[in-house]
Write a protein that holds these residues in place. Structure first.
Motif, PDB file in Angstrom:
ATOM      1  N   THR A   1       1.075  -1.067   0.021  1.00 58.61           N
ATOM      2  CA  THR A   1      -0.006  -0.011  -0.064  1.00 58.61           C
ATOM      3  C   THR A   1       1.084   1.122   0.063  1.00 58.61           C
TER       4      THR A   1
ATOM      5  N   ARG B   1      -4.607   5.377  -3.666  1.00 61.53           N
ATOM      6  CA  ARG B   1      -5.735   5.982  -3.981  1.00 61.53           C
ATOM      7  C   ARG B   1      -5.819   6.620  -5.207  1.00 61.53           C
TER       8      ARG B   1
ATOM      9  N   ASP C   1      -8.498   2.441  -1.503  1.00 65.93           N
ATOM     10  CA  ASP C   1      -8.249   3.088  -0.193  1.00 65.93           C
ATOM     11  C   ASP C   1      -8.199   2.341   0.826  1.00 65.93           C
ATOM     12  N   VAL C   2      -6.935   2.312   1.609  1.00 65.17           N
ATOM     13  CA  VAL C   2      -7.010   1.256   2.831  1.00 65.17           C
ATOM     14  C   VAL C   2      -8.023   1.603   3.937  1.00 65.17           C
ATOM     15  N   ARG C   3      -8.740   2.854   3.790  1.00 69.85           N
ATOM     16  CA  ARG C   3      -9.791   3.135   4.730  1.00 69.85           C
ATOM     17  C   ARG C   3     -11.061   2.136   4.565  1.00 69.85           C
TER      18      ARG C   3
ATOM     19  N   GLN D   1     -12.910  -1.250   3.885  1.00 67.62           N
ATOM     20  CA  GLN D   1     -12.641  -2.728   3.785  1.00 67.62           C
ATOM     21  C   GLN D   1     -12.848  -3.207   2.594  1.00 67.62           C
TER      22      GLN D   1
ATOM     23  N   ALA E   1      -9.746  -2.878   0.325  1.00 63.34           N
ATOM     24  CA  ALA E   1      -8.686  -3.860   0.839  1.00 63.34           C
ATOM     25  C   ALA E   1      -8.917  -5.263   0.524  1.00 63.34           C
TER      26      ALA E   1
ATOM     27  N   ASN F   1       2.625  -2.091   4.435  1.00 65.60           N
ATOM     28  CA  ASN F   1       1.636  -1.279   4.697  1.00 65.60           C
ATOM     29  C   ASN F   1       2.386   0.128   4.909  1.00 65.60           C
TER      30      ASN F   1
ATOM     31  N   ASP G   1      -7.356   6.639  10.532  1.00 65.84           N
ATOM     32  CA  ASP G   1      -7.918   5.965   9.752  1.00 65.84           C
ATOM     33  C   ASP G   1      -7.001   5.273   8.568  1.00 65.84           C
ATOM     34  N   ILE G   2      -6.186   6.264   8.186  1.00 72.15           N
ATOM     35  CA  ILE G   2      -5.291   5.888   7.122  1.00 72.15           C
ATOM     36  C   ILE G   2      -4.124   5.049   7.652  1.00 72.15           C
TER      37      ILE G   2
ATOM     38  N   GLY H   1      -6.184   1.687   8.597  1.00 77.97           N
ATOM     39  CA  GLY H   1      -5.801   1.095   7.436  1.00 77.97           C
ATOM     40  C   GLY H   1      -4.785  -0.150   7.294  1.00 77.97           C
TER      41      GLY H   1
ATOM     42  N   THR I   1      -6.646  -3.144   8.777  1.00 77.64           N
ATOM     43  CA  THR I   1      -7.623  -3.717   7.757  1.00 77.64           C
ATOM     44  C   THR I   1      -6.957  -4.402   6.744  1.00 77.64           C
TER      45      THR I   1
END
Length: 300
Positions: free
Chosen positions: A20, A46, A71-73, A75, A78, A97, A120-121, A125, A128
């Motif tokens: 990522t 992204r 976007d890793v935010r 699920q 992912a 990551n 979150d990122i 992230g 996730t």
């Protein structure tokens, strides 16, 4: 001129790595070096244009590479990217990551939403991606031979939270969480699934978005003097550490976050020149020797 690698060119031969944030900065350098050392590369990011440009560059070097926008935010992103990587290459061996968010801001000017976005990122992230990759990385998972060991997870962290950092409360909190995720997954997934989970905490790395945000050119000289960047590393330095940890060279390393910053996190601005220290030390020692027994030096 690019530094030559100390590792064999086939140290990751046959491995499949998903990164990522692997399309730019430190993430892209890790992607490149993993590919040059035998791995097939999947990049998630992204911005589709950045991902595809990175993939084209890797392919021009003869590296098997594929890219996925995501976007890793989210699920669902992912899950889709992990499954697409396995569908394309047949398995997954290494998850890196490296996706992250950062900007300079004082706590009073940082909104809760801005704080949450970085967590979150970086933090959510990271977890996730690990969560969605588990069934492919674990020993005996899809695409893995029954006799093979589990895969490897590498989380890119920082040293900001080891003490405290000006205008970085959101990132310090996020990376502290990343380190906790690293240790806990190393304990539980190392035991249950034979997966190694480690981290790298880079120092200031030249020619990266992170450094340009944290030490922008617009800062005047007096302000720069208060930022203790004694040594600026190279993206190559982080990629070499990633190669070590992710290859069999690091097969007994689990649950650690390797600091790669030239020792910067240990240091503080020098407030007294070493010649002055020698003179001051001699003065203090002489005063101590000359002090009457039983009389505190503060009373002299």
């Amino acid at each position: 001129m690019e530094s030559s690698s100390p590792f064999r060119s086939d140290i990751l031969r046959g491995k499949v790595a998903l990164l990522t944030g692997g399309g730019s900065g430190i993430g892209f350098e890790i992607s490149t070096q993993f590919g040059k050392h035998g791995a097939s590369i999947a990049i998630m990011g992204r911005r589709s244009s950045v991902v595809q440009s990175a993939v084209s560059t890797l392919q021009s070097l003869g590296i098997p590479a594929v890219g996925f926008q995501g976007d890793v935010r989210k699920q669902e992103d992912a899950k889709r990217v992990v499954e697409s990587t396995v569908k394309h290459f047949g398995k997954l061996d290494i998850l890196v990551n490296a996706a992250a968010g950062n900007f300079l801001v004082s706590p009073e000017d940082l909104s809760p939403n801005g704080f949450r976005t970085v967590l979150d990122i970086d933090s959510v992230g990271t977890f996730t991606m690990c969560h969605e990759a588990l069934k492919y990385l674990k020993k005996g998972g899809p695409g893995r031979s029954p006799s093979s060991s589990g895969g490897t997870i590498l989380n890119i962290s920082a040293t900001l939270h080891y003490t405290a950092s000006w205008y970085q409360i959101h990132v310090a909190a996020a990376k502290a969480a990343v380190d906790a995720v690293t240790r806990n997954l190393a304990l539980e997934w190392g035991t249950d699934y034979d997966i190694r989970v480690n981290g790298i905490a880079p120092g200031p790395i030249g020619d990266t978005t992170g450094l340009s945000k944290l030490l922008p050119q617009e800062m005047d000289g007096s302000n720069r003097d208060h930022v203790p960047l004694y040594k600026v590393g190279e993206k190559w330095d982080i990629a070499m550490a990633a190669l070590y940890i992710s290859s069999d060279a690091g097969k007994y390393v689990n649950g650690t976050t390797m600091i790669v910053d030239g020792g910067l996190w240990l240091s503080h601005p020098r407030y007294l020149h070493k010649d002055a220290v020698k003179e001051l030390s001699r003065t203090v020692e002489k005063r101590s020797r000359d002090a009457p027994v039983g009389v505190p030096s503060s009373k002299l």
